[in-house]
Design a protein around this motif. Structure first.
Motif, PDB file in Angstrom:
ATOM      1  N   PHE A 168       0.906  -1.159  -0.169  1.00  0.00           N
ATOM      2  CA  PHE A 168       0.001  -0.131   0.070  1.00  0.00           C
ATOM      3  C   PHE A 168       0.880   1.321  -0.006  1.00  0.00           C
ATOM      4  O   PHE A 168       0.460   2.309  -0.498  1.00  0.00           O
ATOM      5  N   TYR A 179      -6.959   3.787  -4.675  1.00  0.00           N
ATOM      6  CA  TYR A 179      -7.362   2.373  -4.180  1.00  0.00           C
ATOM      7  C   TYR A 179      -8.882   2.673  -3.997  1.00  0.00           C
ATOM      8  O   TYR A 179      -9.089   3.724  -2.984  1.00  0.00           O
ATOM      9  N   LEU A 218      -6.111  -5.272  -4.248  1.00  0.00           N
ATOM     10  CA  LEU A 218      -5.749  -4.696  -3.050  1.00  0.00           C
ATOM     11  C   LEU A 218      -6.674  -4.778  -1.855  1.00  0.00           C
ATOM     12  O   LEU A 218      -6.448  -4.781  -0.824  1.00  0.00           O
ATOM     13  N   ALA A 235      -5.830  -6.192   1.528  1.00  0.00           N
ATOM     14  CA  ALA A 235      -6.597  -5.309   2.629  1.00  0.00           C
ATOM     15  C   ALA A 235      -7.177  -6.179   3.885  1.00  0.00           C
ATOM     16  O   ALA A 235      -6.961  -6.101   5.035  1.00  0.00           O
TER      17      ALA A 235
END
Length: 335
Positions: free
Chosen positions: A227, A237, A310, A314
């Motif tokens: 990130f 994002y 992503l 996450a």
């Protein structure tokens, strides 16, 4: 010593020494991340005459008898292998009598669940205590005794010899200073408490996949790095733009299946009081993530695919953070 000093002086010295020892114990436990809400002293049972009260209650239940000048508890009527002495012939009460009073105090406080954590060498004590609880007319099913196996400490590949009788031991503080509280928490939970643990100090300090702390923390830090790289490369994002249908790779599916198990794993660990279940799950999750990370790039040009990967990363980061926190370890963003 008590006769030489006198009752008052002896009591003052005893109290001062006890307070000093307790301060050391509490300080070390706090550094280890452990805090007790209440400290119970056996002396309070004598001061409040609770041992006599417990014995009198058993007597009223008709389960005591006299033999050889001592008072015995007929524990064999409640599943114990032999009857137990509560008051010796010299009129001194036994440790077992104090234990009965202690547990009676717990029951009188109205707890729904009473958990004792004992060393495995106390396994023979369980039956007599449950017998006493039953004889008092209390619900023995509320009492759970957890028998914890011993820990073998290895340093430099050699097992460290320790003996309580010989006064040979290594304090918790010495190991914590070498490897930190995080590693100690996780290494104690590597196996079920009914199994012996070989605590390898060198492994706990190593940066290898065999070290569960390093392996999990590295996975978390790796995701945080992704990130940071995203921001450095000027990418956005957004969950809204993530095209999750693109996550059709075998590794992605395996990772998502692992994520879905989290809730049930937490329930299992809590219900069975076995934190190693959560630790093992986190290691499997980290393995699945590393497999995915090593094969696929996250920061691709395709926005929908990039955001989908992503989102997956996450979710893994969130569970690793929560899991490590619950196990008493930190989740660093950089390593």
């Amino acid at each position: 010593m008590k006769q030489k000093l006198g009752t008052a002086s002896y009591s003052n010295i005893y109290t001062e020494a006890l307070n000093m020892m307790m301060d050391v114990i509490k300080k070390e436990l706090k550094l280890f991340g452990i805090s007790y809400d209440n400290w119970f002293f056996e002396s309070s049972l004598l001061a409040e005459d609770q041992i006599s009260e417990a014995i009198a209650r058993l007597d009223a239940c008709g389960v005591l008898y006299e033999k050889d000048g001592a008072r015995w508890f007929r524990s064999t009527d409640f599943g114990d292998e032999k009857d137990r002495v509560l008051v010796r012939s010299n009129r001194q009460t036994t440790y077992f009598a104090a234990d009965i009073a202690y547990h009676l105090d717990k029951y009188q406080k109205g707890y729904d669940l009473i958990v004792n954590i004992w060393g495995a060498d106390h396994h023979g004590y369980v039956a007599r205590l449950r017998a006493a609880v039953s004889a008092l007319g209390l619900d023995a099913d509320k009492l759970h005794v957890v028998l914890v196996q011993f820990v073998n400490l290895y340093e430099g590949g050699q097992k460290t010899a320790m003996s309580t009788r010989g006064g040979q031991f290594i304090p918790l503080s010495a190991i914590r200073k070498q490897i930190g509280s995080d590693a100690m928490h996780l290494f104690y939970m590597m196996r079920k408490y009914t199994q012996h643990i070989d605590f390898d100090v060198e492994l706990a300090k190593s940066q290898s996949n065999d070290n569960p702390l390093y392996y999990l923390q590295y996975a978390h830090a790796r995701i945080c790095s992704v990130f940071r790289q995203m921001e450095e490369q000027g990418y956005d994002y957004s969950v809204d733009t993530a095209e999750l249908g693109n996550l059709d790779e075998a590794e992605a599916r395996a990772l998502m299946k692992s994520l879905l198990r989290y809730s049930s794993i937490l329930s299992l660990a809590a219900e069975t009081r076995e934190p190693q279940v959560l630790l093992e799950y986190l290691r499997e999750l980290a393995t699945d993530f590393h497999s995915y990370y090593n094969r696929y790039r996250f920061l691709v040009e395709d926005e929908g695919l990039r955001c989908a990967r992503l989102v997956l990363a996450a979710a893994v980061r969130c569970i690793l953070f929560n899991g490590l926190t619950m196990l008493g370890a930190s989740a660093p963003e950089r390593m």
